[in-house]
Design an enzyme around this catalytic site. Structure first.
Site, mmCIF file in Angstrom:
data_model
loop_
_atom_site.group_PDB
_atom_site.id
_atom_site.type_symbol
_atom_site.label_atom_id
_atom_site.label_comp_id
_atom_site.label_asym_id
_atom_site.label_seq_id
_atom_site.Cartn_x
_atom_site.Cartn_y
_atom_site.Cartn_z
ATOM 1 N N GLU A 171 -59.331 -4.728 7.734
ATOM 2 C CA GLU A 171 -59.326 -4.520 6.279
ATOM 3 C C GLU A 171 -58.467 -5.565 5.557
ATOM 4 O O GLU A 171 -58.487 -5.645 4.332
ATOM 5 C CB GLU A 171 -58.848 -3.087 5.949
ATOM 6 C CG GLU A 171 -57.344 -2.848 6.009
ATOM 7 C CD GLU A 171 -56.792 -2.669 7.432
ATOM 8 O OE1 GLU A 171 -57.516 -2.916 8.411
ATOM 9 O OE2 GLU A 171 -55.604 -2.293 7.538
ATOM 10 N N HIS A 176 -56.173 -5.509 12.157
ATOM 11 C CA HIS A 176 -56.484 -4.905 10.848
ATOM 12 C C HIS A 176 -57.647 -5.624 10.158
ATOM 13 O O HIS A 176 -57.421 -6.525 9.346
ATOM 14 C CB HIS A 176 -55.253 -4.982 9.944
ATOM 15 C CG HIS A 176 -54.179 -4.019 10.280
ATOM 16 N ND1 HIS A 176 -54.009 -2.816 9.638
ATOM 17 C CD2 HIS A 176 -53.209 -4.077 11.218
ATOM 18 C CE1 HIS A 176 -52.980 -2.171 10.144
ATOM 19 N NE2 HIS A 176 -52.468 -2.920 11.114
ATOM 20 N N GLY A 223 -50.590 1.979 10.514
ATOM 21 C CA GLY A 223 -49.372 2.530 9.924
ATOM 22 C C GLY A 223 -48.301 2.560 10.989
ATOM 23 O O GLY A 223 -48.012 1.539 11.613
ATOM 24 N N GLU A 224 -47.791 3.724 11.247
ATOM 25 C CA GLU A 224 -46.773 3.869 12.285
ATOM 26 C C GLU A 224 -47.107 5.163 13.008
ATOM 27 O O GLU A 224 -47.004 6.255 12.429
ATOM 28 C CB GLU A 224 -45.385 3.896 11.628
ATOM 29 C CG GLU A 224 -44.262 3.368 12.526
ATOM 30 C CD GLU A 224 -43.953 4.322 13.652
ATOM 31 O OE1 GLU A 224 -43.746 3.864 14.791
ATOM 32 O OE2 GLU A 224 -43.923 5.538 13.404
ATOM 33 N N SER A 225 -47.526 5.042 14.236
ATOM 34 C CA SER A 225 -48.149 6.194 14.890
ATOM 35 C C SER A 225 -47.184 7.353 15.136
ATOM 36 O O SER A 225 -47.603 8.513 15.121
ATOM 37 C CB SER A 225 -48.816 5.763 16.200
ATOM 38 O OG SER A 225 -47.863 5.221 17.083
ATOM 39 N N CYS A 277 -55.342 -0.096 14.777
ATOM 40 C CA CYS A 277 -53.917 -0.252 15.058
ATOM 41 C C CYS A 277 -53.269 1.105 15.399
ATOM 42 O O CYS A 277 -53.571 1.642 16.454
ATOM 43 C CB CYS A 277 -53.261 -0.957 13.880
ATOM 44 S SG CYS A 277 -51.847 -1.889 14.388
ATOM 45 N N ARG A 301 -48.069 0.826 22.743
ATOM 46 C CA ARG A 301 -47.844 0.953 21.292
ATOM 47 C C ARG A 301 -47.470 -0.351 20.595
ATOM 48 O O ARG A 301 -47.953 -0.636 19.499
ATOM 49 C CB ARG A 301 -46.711 1.950 21.033
ATOM 50 C CG ARG A 301 -47.170 3.316 20.656
ATOM 51 C CD ARG A 301 -45.988 4.126 20.167
ATOM 52 N NE ARG A 301 -45.536 3.651 18.869
ATOM 53 C CZ ARG A 301 -44.269 3.534 18.507
ATOM 54 N NH1 ARG A 301 -43.303 3.846 19.325
ATOM 55 N NH2 ARG A 301 -43.961 3.115 17.305
ATOM 56 N N ILE A 357 -50.436 -6.664 13.370
ATOM 57 C CA ILE A 357 -49.151 -6.285 12.766
ATOM 58 C C ILE A 357 -48.450 -5.292 13.692
ATOM 59 O O ILE A 357 -48.874 -4.141 13.812
ATOM 60 C CB ILE A 357 -49.364 -5.659 11.369
ATOM 61 C CG1 ILE A 357 -50.171 -6.613 10.485
ATOM 62 C CG2 ILE A 357 -48.018 -5.331 10.727
ATOM 63 C CD1 ILE A 357 -50.542 -6.045 9.141
ATOM 64 N N ARG A 358 -47.388 -5.758 14.318
ATOM 65 C CA ARG A 358 -46.715 -4.935 15.351
ATOM 66 C C ARG A 358 -47.783 -4.160 16.143
ATOM 67 O O ARG A 358 -47.760 -2.928 16.254
ATOM 68 C CB ARG A 358 -45.689 -3.967 14.736
ATOM 69 C CG ARG A 358 -44.784 -3.350 15.803
ATOM 70 C CD ARG A 358 -43.454 -2.913 15.209
ATOM 71 N NE ARG A 358 -43.588 -1.732 14.379
ATOM 72 C CZ ARG A 358 -43.396 -0.482 14.796
ATOM 73 N NH1 ARG A 358 -43.050 -0.239 16.037
ATOM 74 N NH2 ARG A 358 -43.512 0.522 13.962
HETATM 75 N N1 GLN Z 1 -47.312 -0.323 16.703
HETATM 76 C C1 GLN Z 1 -47.424 0.561 15.580
HETATM 77 C C2 GLN Z 1 -47.243 2.019 16.039
HETATM 78 O O1 GLN Z 1 -46.645 2.310 16.956
HETATM 79 C C3 GLN Z 1 -48.741 0.431 14.869
HETATM 80 C C4 GLN Z 1 -48.706 -0.728 13.926
HETATM 81 C C5 GLN Z 1 -49.837 -0.768 12.934
HETATM 82 O O2 GLN Z 1 -50.565 0.210 12.748
HETATM 83 N N2 GLN Z 1 -49.937 -1.866 12.253
HETATM 84 O O3 GLN Z 1 -47.701 2.891 15.404
#
Ligand code: GLN
EC number: 4.3.3.6
Length: 231
Positions: free
Chosen positions: A177, A175, A19-21, A51, A81, A115-116
């Protein structure tokens, strides 16, 4: 994952997803979830962070937003990150996964969907490195523990750590999943079973994992989903 016992939710294991931490940390803080998450990590029951979940589990993180963010911690490593860049630099790559292959069989590589994605910059002595991702050396900005490899007639590459395990904690920068290859899920299920058989987990707890329509441990029913294509 879990069942109910004595009015409380009894979890046998926990997955902290991507997600987005920063956002996840704000929400976890707002709902006062950090103490319970840290407590759970300490029980020794399996926890898998993917992630952003990997970032959550790390003891140390760099590349955070100003002011930093709270982490659950427990995993003796430093993560960056957004090691691989921004959202549009997301990619897929075949990563070599010797331990996973030895335990779960199948191909020697795993299709990692990044993903990022974060990466692990350094690990403590109790941390097992389960997978590296090769990246061109000129794209690596942080290299405290990366390994340089040079093949003839090829650009020098650097191996960046993207999957680790420390006792009950499993963490992947990609990921799993999002692919139909369920070996990481199956591996995690085994960690959970081992823990339960070790007797320290409640017998009333249960574990149910499904990936799309495919139950973990069954034959792959779907082709890989091309979410992000590497170039
Ligand atoms: N880089 C993202 C973050 O800072 C994480 C990206 C992801 O979970 N796909 O949270």
């Amino acid at each position: 994952m879990g069942g109910r016992g004595g009015g409380e939710v009894e979890l046998s294991s926990l997955i902290i997803p991507g997600g987005e931490s920063t956002t996840m940390a704000k929400l976890a803080e707002y709902h006062n979830l950090f103490p319970a998450l840290r407590e759970f990590v300490k029980t020794g029951k399996p926890v898998w962070g993917t992630c952003a979940g990997l970032i959550f589990l790390a003891d140390r993180a760099v590349g955070q937003k100003e002011g930093g963010q709270e982490l659950v911690g427990g995993l003796d490593c430093t993560v960056h990150r957004n090691f691989f860049g921004s959202q549009i630099q997301s990619f897929e790559a075949d990563i070599s996964v010797p331990l996973l292959t030895s335990k779960e069989g199948g191909a020697e590589t795993f299709r990692g969907v990044f993903i990022r994605a974060p990466a692990v910059l350094d690990v403590g002595p109790d941390v097992e490195v389960l997978a590296h991702c090769p990246v061109p050396s000129n794209k690596v900005l942080y290299s405290s523990s990366t390994v340089q490899i040079q093949e003839e007639d090829a650009l020098p590459e650097t191996k960046v750590i993207v999957a680790v395990k420390q006792r009950n904690l499993l963490a992947t920068a990609f990921h799993p999943e999002l692919t139909a290859d369920t070996r990481w899920h199956s591996y995690f299920m085994k960690m959970t079973k081992e823990m339960e058989q070790g007797g320290s987990s409640s017998s009333s707890s249960s574990t149910i994992v499904s990936v799309g329509e495919t139950s973990v441990g069954t034959e792959l029913a779907k082709p890989d989903i091309p979410i992000y294509l590497s170039n």
